[in-house]
Enzyme design. Structure first.
Site, PDB file in Angstrom:
ATOM      1  N   TYR A 205       0.831  -1.209   0.000  1.00 57.31           N
ATOM      2  CA  TYR A 205       0.000   0.000   0.000  1.00 57.31           C
ATOM      3  C   TYR A 205       0.865   1.258   0.000  1.00 57.31           C
ATOM      4  O   TYR A 205       0.634   2.188  -0.787  1.00 57.31           O
ATOM      5  CB  TYR A 205      -0.918   0.004   1.224  1.00 57.31           C
ATOM      6  CG  TYR A 205      -1.765   1.249   1.337  1.00 57.31           C
ATOM      7  CD1 TYR A 205      -2.790   1.503   0.424  1.00 57.31           C
ATOM      8  CD2 TYR A 205      -1.545   2.187   2.346  1.00 57.31           C
ATOM      9  CE1 TYR A 205      -3.565   2.653   0.528  1.00 57.31           C
ATOM     10  CE2 TYR A 205      -2.311   3.328   2.453  1.00 57.31           C
ATOM     11  CZ  TYR A 205      -3.324   3.563   1.537  1.00 57.31           C
ATOM     12  OH  TYR A 205      -4.087   4.705   1.624  1.00 57.31           O
ATOM     13  N   LYS A 209       1.230   4.393  -2.957  1.00 55.86           N
ATOM     14  CA  LYS A 209       1.025   5.818  -2.699  1.00 55.86           C
ATOM     15  C   LYS A 209       2.279   6.637  -3.015  1.00 55.86           C
ATOM     16  O   LYS A 209       2.189   7.794  -3.448  1.00 55.86           O
ATOM     17  CB  LYS A 209       0.586   6.025  -1.247  1.00 55.86           C
ATOM     18  CG  LYS A 209      -0.807   5.495  -0.957  1.00 55.86           C
ATOM     19  CD  LYS A 209      -1.853   6.149  -1.857  1.00 55.86           C
ATOM     20  CE  LYS A 209      -3.252   5.669  -1.597  1.00 55.86           C
ATOM     21  NZ  LYS A 209      -4.270   6.332  -2.456  1.00 55.86           N
ATOM     22  N   THR A 242     -13.206   6.275   6.669  1.00 55.79           N
ATOM     23  CA  THR A 242     -13.857   5.686   5.505  1.00 55.79           C
ATOM     24  C   THR A 242     -13.769   4.164   5.568  1.00 55.79           C
ATOM     25  O   THR A 242     -13.106   3.596   6.433  1.00 55.79           O
ATOM     26  CB  THR A 242     -13.218   6.159   4.189  1.00 55.79           C
ATOM     27  OG1 THR A 242     -11.911   5.559   4.054  1.00 55.79           O
ATOM     28  CG2 THR A 242     -13.094   7.673   4.142  1.00 55.79           C
TER      29      THR A 242
END
Length: 325
Positions: A205, A209, A242
């Site tokens: 991850y 990014k 989220t």
């Protein structure tokens, strides 16, 4: 080997998270300035059916834009379009299907959009996934690298000519790439971008990014050199409550819930930075930057490595079948 490849990325990523939470504990989310009307302009928001993507799309519609929400869930997309239309009287919104984990789907989506003859003034590369179990896209790419970065890399390049034609001096087209503070913990494994040797979802991850920031800077350099009226920015929304955090380990999930209520940003607050980059007068003609909480900020030292930027660009072109510019 396991400690270096799995445990170290985990610790580095969670350390980044702690730093962000400490900042958010003592600093309120920035307030958007009054934004100019965007009537007649067209925007595209990937992953715009939920979370920050939804809030970004809705705000741009409020400013008068024609917003194309690109996502991979048709029923959810139709419901979101209806909800925005009921809440907002200005602008226009529609949903178009695309699966960013499929290069074929991305190509079909871009071709369909180009066939309509619409301009494109703002592209928000928002869609993403976080710390999911090891898996691959249909093209064989590690899921974080394929969805968060490579799908957006291809989409942006396929729509780049449209963005160039749509912009003009004093009213540039804008590309907004959704990065994260986790990029500070990221390392590019150029010989193993799929993380196949020893997999770490945290490392994968963070790498995706970081790749988005490297991509942002290299693309802006190319656009500036060519004199094209297009700007590219990377944005960091902070830690936002989220569904992305649904993939955390059980212990982390339990710890996250009480903390999120107090310290996490809301999706609307997180989306404010992408809205700012997309529409603020202050950002006109400004690109090649990393934005956090309404301000330009220094990204990681690695992200400014021009040789790494060029190497990643070349490799990405090879992987998606694009001729290197």
């Amino acid at each position: 080997m396991w400690l270096l490849s799995v445990l170290l990325p985990l610790l580095k990523l969670y350390l980044c998270g702690v730093k962000v939470l400490l900042y958010q504990a003592f600093n309120r989310s920035f307030t958007l300035p009054v934004l100019p009307r965007q009537d007649g302009r067209v925007a595209m928001v990937t992953g715009g059916t939920r979370g920050m993507g939804y809030e970004t799309a809705k705000h741009l519609v409020k400013l008068g834009m024609h917003v194309v929400i690109a996502g991979n869930k048709r029923d959810e997309g139709a419901a979101v379009v209806q909800r925005i239309q009921e809440e907002v009287t200005q602008g226009k919104v529609e949903f178009v299907f695309v699966d960013l984990t499929s290069l074929k789907s991305v190509r079909q989506f871009a071709q369909t959009f180009q066939n309509r003859g619409l301009p494109l003034h703002v592209l928000v590369n928002n869609a993403g996934t976080m710390m999911v179990p090891e898996g691959q896209t249909e093209d064989g790419f590690e899921i974080h690298f394929g969805l968060n970065y490579l799908g957006h890399f291809l989409l942006t390049n396929l729509l780049l000519d449209t963005l160039k034609r749509s912009g003009r001096p004093g009213r540039c087209s804008r590309i907004v790439n959704m990065s994260s503070a986790t990029h500070y913990a990221g390392e590019m494994h150029m010989d193993d971008l799929n993380r196949g040797i020893c997999y770490s979802s945290h490392g994968a991850y963070a790498q995706s990014k970081l790749a988005l920031v490297l991509f942002t800077y290299h693309l802006q350099e190319q656009l500036t050199a060519g004199g094209f009226p297009v700007t590219v920015s990377a944005v960091d929304p902070g830690m936002v409550d989220t569904a992305l955090y649904d993939n955390l380990w059980s212990i982390a999930q339990a710890l996250k819930k009480p903390v999120a209520k107090i310290l996490f940003r809301t999706p609307a607050e997180g989306a404010s930075i992408s809205v700012y980059a997309s529409a603020a007068s202050e950002m006109e003609g400004v690109g090649g930057c990393y934005l956090y909480n309404g301000h330009r900020k220094q990204s990681s030292d690695t992200s400014y490595d021009s040789d790494l930027q060029a190497e990643l660009w070349k490799k990405s072109c090879e992987l998606v079948g694009l001729q290197e510019a």
